[in-house]
Design a protein around this motif. Structure first.
Motif, mmCIF file in Angstrom:
data_model
loop_
_atom_site.group_PDB
_atom_site.id
_atom_site.type_symbol
_atom_site.label_atom_id
_atom_site.label_comp_id
_atom_site.label_asym_id
_atom_site.label_seq_id
_atom_site.Cartn_x
_atom_site.Cartn_y
_atom_site.Cartn_z
ATOM 1 N N GLY A 394 -53.625 -44.265 -13.230
ATOM 2 C CA GLY A 394 -53.528 -44.206 -11.779
ATOM 3 C C GLY A 394 -52.599 -45.218 -11.164
ATOM 4 O O GLY A 394 -52.429 -45.237 -9.937
ATOM 5 N N GLY A 395 -51.979 -46.083 -11.986
ATOM 6 C CA GLY A 395 -51.082 -47.094 -11.442
ATOM 7 C C GLY A 395 -49.696 -46.551 -11.165
ATOM 8 O O GLY A 395 -49.361 -45.398 -11.465
ATOM 9 N N SER A 396 -48.866 -47.399 -10.604
ATOM 10 C CA SER A 396 -47.529 -46.955 -10.202
ATOM 11 C C SER A 396 -46.609 -46.728 -11.394
ATOM 12 O O SER A 396 -45.545 -46.119 -11.240
ATOM 13 N N LEU A 397 -46.988 -47.198 -12.593
ATOM 14 C CA LEU A 397 -46.184 -46.956 -13.786
ATOM 15 C C LEU A 397 -46.772 -45.842 -14.635
ATOM 16 O O LEU A 397 -46.542 -45.778 -15.845
ATOM 17 N N THR A 398 -47.572 -44.967 -14.046
ATOM 18 C CA THR A 398 -48.115 -43.825 -14.768
ATOM 19 C C THR A 398 -47.653 -42.537 -14.099
ATOM 20 O O THR A 398 -47.735 -42.395 -12.881
ATOM 21 N N VAL A 399 -47.161 -41.616 -14.926
ATOM 22 C CA VAL A 399 -46.687 -40.323 -14.432
ATOM 23 C C VAL A 399 -47.192 -39.240 -15.379
ATOM 24 O O VAL A 399 -47.050 -39.358 -16.606
ATOM 25 N N GLU A 400 -47.771 -38.194 -14.814
ATOM 26 C CA GLU A 400 -48.203 -37.035 -15.592
ATOM 27 C C GLU A 400 -47.736 -35.774 -14.872
ATOM 28 O O GLU A 400 -47.981 -35.626 -13.672
ATOM 29 N N PRO A 404 -52.673 -32.039 -18.227
ATOM 30 C CA PRO A 404 -52.977 -33.343 -18.830
ATOM 31 C C PRO A 404 -53.218 -33.212 -20.334
ATOM 32 O O PRO A 404 -53.754 -32.221 -20.809
ATOM 33 N N LEU A 405 -52.782 -34.209 -21.063
ATOM 34 C CA LEU A 405 -53.020 -34.259 -22.503
ATOM 35 C C LEU A 405 -54.345 -34.966 -22.772
ATOM 36 O O LEU A 405 -55.003 -35.461 -21.869
ATOM 37 N N LYS A 406 -54.696 -35.043 -24.060
ATOM 38 C CA LYS A 406 -55.918 -35.756 -24.441
ATOM 39 C C LYS A 406 -55.778 -37.231 -24.111
ATOM 40 O O LYS A 406 -56.714 -37.871 -23.633
ATOM 41 N N VAL A 407 -54.604 -37.781 -24.404
ATOM 42 C CA VAL A 407 -54.301 -39.139 -23.941
ATOM 43 C C VAL A 407 -53.700 -39.017 -22.545
ATOM 44 O O VAL A 407 -53.065 -38.028 -22.220
ATOM 45 N N ARG A 408 -53.896 -40.030 -21.757
ATOM 46 C CA ARG A 408 -53.417 -39.996 -20.377
ATOM 47 C C ARG A 408 -52.408 -41.110 -20.158
ATOM 48 O O ARG A 408 -52.426 -42.150 -20.843
ATOM 49 N N ALA A 409 -51.541 -40.914 -19.209
ATOM 50 C CA ALA A 409 -50.618 -41.980 -18.810
ATOM 51 C C ALA A 409 -51.436 -43.181 -18.360
ATOM 52 O O ALA A 409 -52.362 -43.063 -17.563
ATOM 53 N N GLY A 410 -51.116 -44.344 -18.900
ATOM 54 C CA GLY A 410 -51.878 -45.561 -18.642
ATOM 55 C C GLY A 410 -52.760 -45.965 -19.797
ATOM 56 O O GLY A 410 -53.207 -47.112 -19.865
ATOM 57 N N ASP A 411 -53.021 -45.031 -20.728
ATOM 58 C CA ASP A 411 -53.841 -45.347 -21.903
ATOM 59 C C ASP A 411 -53.010 -46.044 -22.970
ATOM 60 O O ASP A 411 -51.772 -45.902 -23.028
#
Length: 535
Positions: A394-400, A404-411
């Motif tokens: 959910g941060g500004s350096l996460t983009v999806e 959605p995949l099993k892993v998420r942006a930010g993980d």
């Protein structure tokens, strides 16, 4: 007398594990960095001894994990006793079951002096050295630099740096000079602990020993053969007046006698003795213009669960690549994401360690020992002590984009084993990620987006599929990578230099990758990139 200014890109104040992690990360990126510490000698003693799973991954990336493993203690059982000295439970608490995608599911028990020595050796191998006996006295900020006033052997000197990072502990001079608040509480009347390393006679050295002592916490004696000593912690009673008596072997002898009725145990040959005062505090901001804080300088908490050093090392690992990119021309706004990402983590650590500390207190040994075993076997009810589950979702350096995949942006990006198409040898995803670069994984046969120089590209394909011999292909023989990342068809996963996922998309034609890279890299015209095993 004031000497002329000395300039550097980054000045790090504090040469503990946090400062050294940052120094190593910057040095390998060819950033001009200096590390100063007011101590005249490198400290000894166990101190922070638990190197958690995620921290081991960081230290592998920095090239020092093998040295730490060499100095790590062999996991041994822990015996838990009640207030009457009866054995209640025996368990090996630092040997949890495997975790998918995690090469180091357990904790390494390593004396902090070995952790620091490994990091310091790596830093000094770059031609730099830690400068001891250099005490920061004041800082002055300018629009393009920071001037640090330091005292060296009674003389005042100035060091001018583009950025300054305070890794100088709970009493941080950097934090005070930057006028950053340190909010929270001190547990004066609730918890003070003796910490130390010394010799012990009269106890079985093939196991660790823990006694439930009531509200103040556990008394522990843990043999550390690699350090040729024992690690001893014991609660102290609340202070009734000034507390300026020296800490000696007798202090530990009295604490043991007060809590444990076991004749024949004696103590000798102290190496490191201290009183640990529990504080639960954190800053209201991680940054003041060109000054940053990391580790205990930014947050302190109960030691329950061994999160302090590990959280600080991740602070440094988050900040290092961002400083390096901004110094080479990336947008200054990238540095704002350090506080954005790390402050919520610190808040969570403070809350979970406080709750855990209260849960571990008491004289019900069966209950307390059960909670301790849960914490280090991956079943802690308050937080994941391995820190593998830390996320920046959910941060500004996460983009999806797309599904959605099993892993998420930010993980955290998981590890997996496969085969390198260029060598036909075994390879891990972490081998591809290792270094100071950004990595783009392309699952399937989709096109390669236009990329700036320095982004490493690897295609992920099943074993029985066609592939271009000119491309770097991670052959996913068992399907482990596709399963862990949750990619069913084609997809792109961009991994930041700190091993966290920045972007996921199931559309290889999207412009999202180029747009994302413009936020974190120096602006440069993109060019077509073929996957290469550029490692």
């Amino acid at each position: 007398m004031t000497d002329p200014e000395v300039t550097t890109d980054v000045l790090i104040v504090g040469a503990g594990p946090v400062g050294l992690t940052l120094a190593c990360d910057l040095a390998r990126r060819d950033v001009d960095v200096r590390v100063i510490d007011r101590a005249d000698a490198h400290p000894v003693g166990t101190r922070a001894r638990g190197v958690r799973a995620r921290t081991q991954e960081v230290l592998e990336d920095l090239g020092v994990i093998a040295e730490l493993i060499e100095h790590a203690e062999t996991p041994i059982p822990t015996r838990f006793y009640d207030a009457e000295g009866r054995l209640v439970r025996e368990a090996t608490i630092y040997d949890p079951p495997p975790v998918p995608g995690a090469p180091y599911p357990g904790s390494l028990i390593v004396g902090q002096q070995f952790t620091e020595a490994a990091l310091r050796g790596s830093f000094e191998s770059s031609g730099r050295r830690v400068e001891l006996g250099v005490e920061l006295t004041d800082i002055a900020q300018h629009h393009d630099a920071v001037t640090a006033m330091v005292r060296v052997g009674g003389e005042l000197r100035r060091i001018r740096a583009r950025y300054l990072v305070g890794c100088d502990g709970a009493g941080s001079t950097v934090r005070k000079r930057a006028r950053i608040s340190f909010l929270g509480e001190t547990w004066d009347d609730r918890q003070r602990m003796l910490f130390g390393n010394l010799g012990v006679d009269g106890l079985d050295s093939t196991v660790a020993h823990m006694w439930a002592t009531g509200p103040g916490g556990m008394l522990t004696l843990y043999p550390m053969p690699k350090s040729r000593t024992w690690f001893f912690t014991a609660p102290l009673p609340p202070r009734s007046g000034p507390d300026d008596a020296p800490i000696t072997v007798e202090t530990f002898t009295e604490a043991f006698a007060r809590h444990v009725a076991m004749p024949g145990v004696s103590f000798r040959d102290p190496v490191y003795l201290s009183v640990y005062q529990v504080n639960v505090r954190m800053v209201d901001r991680y940054r003041d213009r060109r000054v940053f804080l990391a580790g205990d300088a930014a947050h302190v908490h109960s030691p329950a669960g061994g999160q302090g050093m590990n959280t600080g090392i991740q602070d440094a690992y988050n900040l290092g690549w961002k400083l390096a990119e901004v110094i080479t021309g990336a947008p200054e706004s990238l540095l704002d994401t350090y506080e954005e990402e790390r402050m919520p983590i610190a808040e969570h650590v403070l809350a979970s360690t406080t709750t855990r500390s209260k849960s571990w207190a008491g004289s019900d040994t069966m209950r307390v020992s059960g909670r301790i075993v849960e914490a280090f076997q991956g079943r802690d009810p308050f937080a994941d002590t391995s820190q593998l589950g830390i996320t920046y979702r959910g941060g500004s350096l996460t983009v999806e984009t797309g599904e959605p995949l099993k892993v998420r942006a930010g993980d955290r990006a998981p590890d997996a084993r496969g085969v390198d198409s260029t060598t036909n040898g075994d390879v891990r995803l972490f081998d591809l990620f290792r270094g100071s670069h950004i990595t783009l994984l392309i699952f399937g046969h989709g096109p390669i987006p236009q990329l700036p120089p320095g982004v490493h590209v690897h295609r992920v394909l099943p074993a029985a599929t066609r592939r271009d011999p000119s491309e770097s292909v991670f052959i996913d023989e068992t399907g482990e990578a596709r399963d862990l990342y949750g990619v069913e068809g084609d997809g792109l996963v961009l991994i930041r230099p700190d091993g966290y996922i920045g972007l996921t998309t199931d559309d290889p034609k999207t412009s999202a990758v180029a747009e994302y890279l413009r936020k974190i890299l120096a602006v440069a015209p993109p060019k077509p990139t073929s996957p290469r095993a550029d490692r």
